[in-house]
Design a protein around this motif. Sequence first.
Motif, PDB file in Angstrom:
ATOM      1  N   PRO A  64      -9.592  -0.588   0.777  1.00  0.00           N
ATOM      2  CA  PRO A  64      -9.194  -1.469   1.921  1.00  0.00           C
ATOM      3  C   PRO A  64      -8.153  -1.928   1.477  1.00  0.00           C
ATOM      4  O   PRO A  64      -7.921  -2.438   0.954  1.00  0.00           O
ATOM      5  N   GLN A  65      -6.768  -1.527   2.229  1.00  0.00           N
ATOM      6  CA  GLN A  65      -6.122  -2.743   2.212  1.00  0.00           C
ATOM      7  C   GLN A  65      -5.851  -4.297   2.256  1.00  0.00           C
ATOM      8  O   GLN A  65      -5.579  -3.595   4.335  1.00  0.00           O
ATOM      9  N   SER A  66      -5.807  -4.894   2.186  1.00  0.00           N
ATOM     10  CA  SER A  66      -6.094  -6.055   2.472  1.00  0.00           C
ATOM     11  C   SER A  66      -5.100  -6.920   3.930  1.00  0.00           C
ATOM     12  O   SER A  66      -5.149  -7.222   4.870  1.00  0.00           O
ATOM     13  N   ALA A  98      -6.098  -6.521  -3.299  1.00  0.00           N
ATOM     14  CA  ALA A  98      -5.090  -7.467  -1.939  1.00  0.00           C
ATOM     15  C   ALA A  98      -3.797  -7.825  -3.100  1.00  0.00           C
ATOM     16  O   ALA A  98      -3.381  -9.062  -3.159  1.00  0.00           O
ATOM     17  N   LYS A  99      -4.127  -7.176  -4.307  1.00  0.00           N
ATOM     18  CA  LYS A  99      -2.701  -7.239  -5.025  1.00  0.00           C
ATOM     19  C   LYS A  99      -2.448  -8.622  -5.434  1.00  0.00           C
ATOM     20  O   LYS A  99      -1.362  -9.558  -5.390  1.00  0.00           O
ATOM     21  N   ARG A 100      -3.546  -9.810  -5.843  1.00  0.00           N
ATOM     22  CA  ARG A 100      -3.078 -11.263  -6.151  1.00  0.00           C
ATOM     23  C   ARG A 100      -2.731 -11.059  -7.524  1.00  0.00           C
ATOM     24  O   ARG A 100      -2.892 -11.012  -8.637  1.00  0.00           O
ATOM     25  N   LEU A 156       2.850  -0.067 -13.021  1.00  0.00           N
ATOM     26  CA  LEU A 156       3.618   1.102 -13.083  1.00  0.00           C
ATOM     27  C   LEU A 156       3.557   1.732 -11.563  1.00  0.00           C
ATOM     28  O   LEU A 156       2.807   2.947 -11.671  1.00  0.00           O
ATOM     29  N   THR A 157       4.655   0.834 -10.534  1.00  0.00           N
ATOM     30  CA  THR A 157       3.757   0.592  -9.496  1.00  0.00           C
ATOM     31  C   THR A 157       4.509   1.991  -9.039  1.00  0.00           C
ATOM     32  O   THR A 157       5.572   2.543  -9.316  1.00  0.00           O
ATOM     33  N   SER A 158       4.090   2.883  -7.869  1.00  0.00           N
ATOM     34  CA  SER A 158       4.590   4.296  -6.917  1.00  0.00           C
ATOM     35  C   SER A 158       5.901   3.585  -6.531  1.00  0.00           C
ATOM     36  O   SER A 158       6.537   5.201  -6.006  1.00  0.00           O
ATOM     37  N   ASN A 159       6.429   2.769  -5.887  1.00  0.00           N
ATOM     38  CA  ASN A 159       7.147   2.098  -5.217  1.00  0.00           C
ATOM     39  C   ASN A 159       8.501   2.320  -6.189  1.00  0.00           C
ATOM     40  O   ASN A 159       8.416   2.105  -7.206  1.00  0.00           O
ATOM     41  N   LEU A 219      -7.179   4.587 -14.268  1.00  0.00           N
ATOM     42  CA  LEU A 219      -5.958   4.528 -13.586  1.00  0.00           C
ATOM     43  C   LEU A 219      -5.502   4.933 -12.316  1.00  0.00           C
ATOM     44  O   LEU A 219      -6.393   5.787 -12.152  1.00  0.00           O
ATOM     45  N   LEU A 220      -5.453   3.774 -11.397  1.00  0.00           N
ATOM     46  CA  LEU A 220      -5.535   4.330 -10.301  1.00  0.00           C
ATOM     47  C   LEU A 220      -4.077   5.106  -9.211  1.00  0.00           C
ATOM     48  O   LEU A 220      -3.817   3.995  -9.853  1.00  0.00           O
ATOM     49  N   ALA A 221      -4.328   5.803  -9.601  1.00  0.00           N
ATOM     50  CA  ALA A 221      -3.540   6.637  -8.822  1.00  0.00           C
ATOM     51  C   ALA A 221      -2.948   6.303  -7.416  1.00  0.00           C
ATOM     52  O   ALA A 221      -2.887   8.018  -6.810  1.00  0.00           O
ATOM     53  N   GLY A 223       0.254   7.266  -4.321  1.00  0.00           N
ATOM     54  CA  GLY A 223       0.933   7.904  -3.779  1.00  0.00           C
ATOM     55  C   GLY A 223       1.246   9.758  -3.633  1.00  0.00           C
ATOM     56  O   GLY A 223       1.994  10.165  -3.220  1.00  0.00           O
ATOM     57  N   ILE A 224      -0.292   9.577  -3.872  1.00  0.00           N
ATOM     58  CA  ILE A 224       0.121  11.662  -3.125  1.00  0.00           C
ATOM     59  C   ILE A 224      -0.403  11.246  -1.537  1.00  0.00           C
ATOM     60  O   ILE A 224      -1.121  10.803  -0.896  1.00  0.00           O
ATOM     61  N   GLY A 225       0.296  12.368  -1.522  1.00  0.00           N
ATOM     62  CA  GLY A 225       0.590  12.992   0.187  1.00  0.00           C
ATOM     63  C   GLY A 225       1.716  11.920   0.970  1.00  0.00           C
ATOM     64  O   GLY A 225       2.815  12.046   0.741  1.00  0.00           O
TER      65      GLY A 225
HETATM   66  O1  LIG Z   1      -2.796  -1.228  -5.440  1.00  0.00           O
HETATM   67  C1  LIG Z   1      -2.222  -0.047  -4.451  1.00  0.00           C
HETATM   68  O2  LIG Z   1      -2.712   0.041  -4.388  1.00  0.00           O
HETATM   69  C2  LIG Z   1      -0.434  -0.175  -4.912  1.00  0.00           C
HETATM   70  C3  LIG Z   1      -0.445   0.354  -5.789  1.00  0.00           C
HETATM   71  C4  LIG Z   1       1.251   0.883  -5.592  1.00  0.00           C
HETATM   72  O3  LIG Z   1       2.004   1.242  -6.549  1.00  0.00           O
HETATM   73  N1  LIG Z   1       1.084   2.075  -4.834  1.00  0.00           N
HETATM   74  C5  LIG Z   1       1.329   1.622  -3.813  1.00  0.00           C
HETATM   75  O4  LIG Z   1       0.951   2.746  -2.714  1.00  0.00           O
HETATM   76  N2  LIG Z   1      -0.303   1.455  -4.192  1.00  0.00           N
HETATM   77  C6  LIG Z   1      -1.543   1.399  -2.114  1.00  0.00           C
HETATM   78  O5  LIG Z   1      -2.018   2.339  -2.196  1.00  0.00           O
HETATM   79  C7  LIG Z   1      -1.999   3.085  -0.434  1.00  0.00           C
HETATM   80  C8  LIG Z   1      -0.949   4.018  -0.784  1.00  0.00           C
HETATM   81  O6  LIG Z   1      -1.238   4.500   0.663  1.00  0.00           O
HETATM   82  P1  LIG Z   1      -0.479   5.714   1.057  1.00  0.00           P
HETATM   83  O7  LIG Z   1       1.149   6.245   0.912  1.00  0.00           O
HETATM   84  O8  LIG Z   1      -0.855   6.098   2.658  1.00  0.00           O
HETATM   85  O9  LIG Z   1      -1.223   6.813   0.854  1.00  0.00           O
HETATM   86  C9  LIG Z   1      -1.362   1.951   0.068  1.00  0.00           C
HETATM   87  O10 LIG Z   1      -2.699   0.661   0.472  1.00  0.00           O
HETATM   88  C10 LIG Z   1      -0.502   0.905  -1.029  1.00  0.00           C
HETATM   89  O11 LIG Z   1      -0.669  -0.534  -0.871  1.00  0.00           O
END
Ligand SMILES: O=C(O)c1cc(=O)[nH]c(=O)n1[C@@H]1O[C@H](COP(=O)(O)O)[C@@H](O)[C@H]1O
Length: 281
Positions: A64-66, A98-100, A156-159, A219-221, A223-225
């Motif tokens: 869940p995304q807080s 919650a990325k605290r 290394l974040t997806s953005n 490794l939580l990845a 960015g898919i979709g």
């Molecule tokens: O920590 C995360 O989950 C996260 C880190 C990151 O680098 N990029 C990233 O997209 N997220 C989270 O992963 C989810 C991606 O959502 P979708 O792009 O809809 O699949 C969102 O809740 C983001 O906040």
Amino acid sequence: MTLPEPFGARLRRAMDERGPLCVGIDPHASLLAEWGLDDDIAGLERFSRTVVEALADRVAVLKPQSAFFERFGSRGLAVLEKSVQEARAAGALVVTDAKRGDIGSTMAAYAEAFLRPDAPLFSDALTVSPYLGYGSLSPAVALARESGAGLFVLALTSNPEGGEVQHAVRADGRTVGATMLAHLAAENAGEEPLGSFGAVVGATLGDLSSYDLDMGGPLLAPGIGAQGATPADLPRVFGAAVRNVVPNVSRGVLRHGPDAQALRGAAERFATQIREAVTAG
Ligand SMILES: O=C(O)c1cc(=O)[nH]c(=O)n1[C@@H]1O[C@H](COP(=O)(O)O)[C@@H](O)[C@H]1O
């Protein structure tokens, strides 16, 4: 006193039994509208309950995304609490996103909010930001160890904007992101079969062969979709560490709701593609 089973061991088992897919619970206003729900507390509640009921008994992890719950204030947080508790009761591991991150003494309070076993929002793991310095996370590391919980540390974040911080080269020649991975490797040392201190590494990032991703933890990845990465990218991005990857899909699954069967079908398709990609890789 017997210690709780560590998060890493519980996650490894869940990944082996259910496959590694993590589905996000991200109730965007646009998704509520697509589902025919109002952008209000009843809509939020209905959305979250539908995802939990459809998927918590089959996917390894729900995330869940807080922010999407905080948007509704205290009543939104009550829905988040209920979702976390119900998802855990139905058998999913819950990573609360919650990325605290804060100075250590404040970080201790954030840790209590999510990682103390009797806290209303207790979660199997929490996403945290190390960009006030990795050491500022120490209270969360300590409480997670005590509670059998875990952390996912942004490495290394997806953005696309993340690179200006995470690829920056330090005085010792290492990038900031590589330094975070090294801290995590130290945290996970000796932990079998998998450490409890994971990294967030975007599936969108292309070739990461210059990074040591084999840090003993998950490794939580993301960015898919919706962000453009596909399951087929995973072996190329993660190399041998792909066996420890927990691929996250949020909108890519959620846009198939509100029908529970359609949500399950979408999650199953991603799970199959991930299994095929990881096996081939
Ligand atoms: O920590 C995360 O989950 C996260 C880190 C990151 O680098 N990029 C990233 O997209 N997220 C989270 O992963 C989810 C991606 O959502 P979708 O792009 O809809 O699949 C969102 O809740 C983001 O906040």
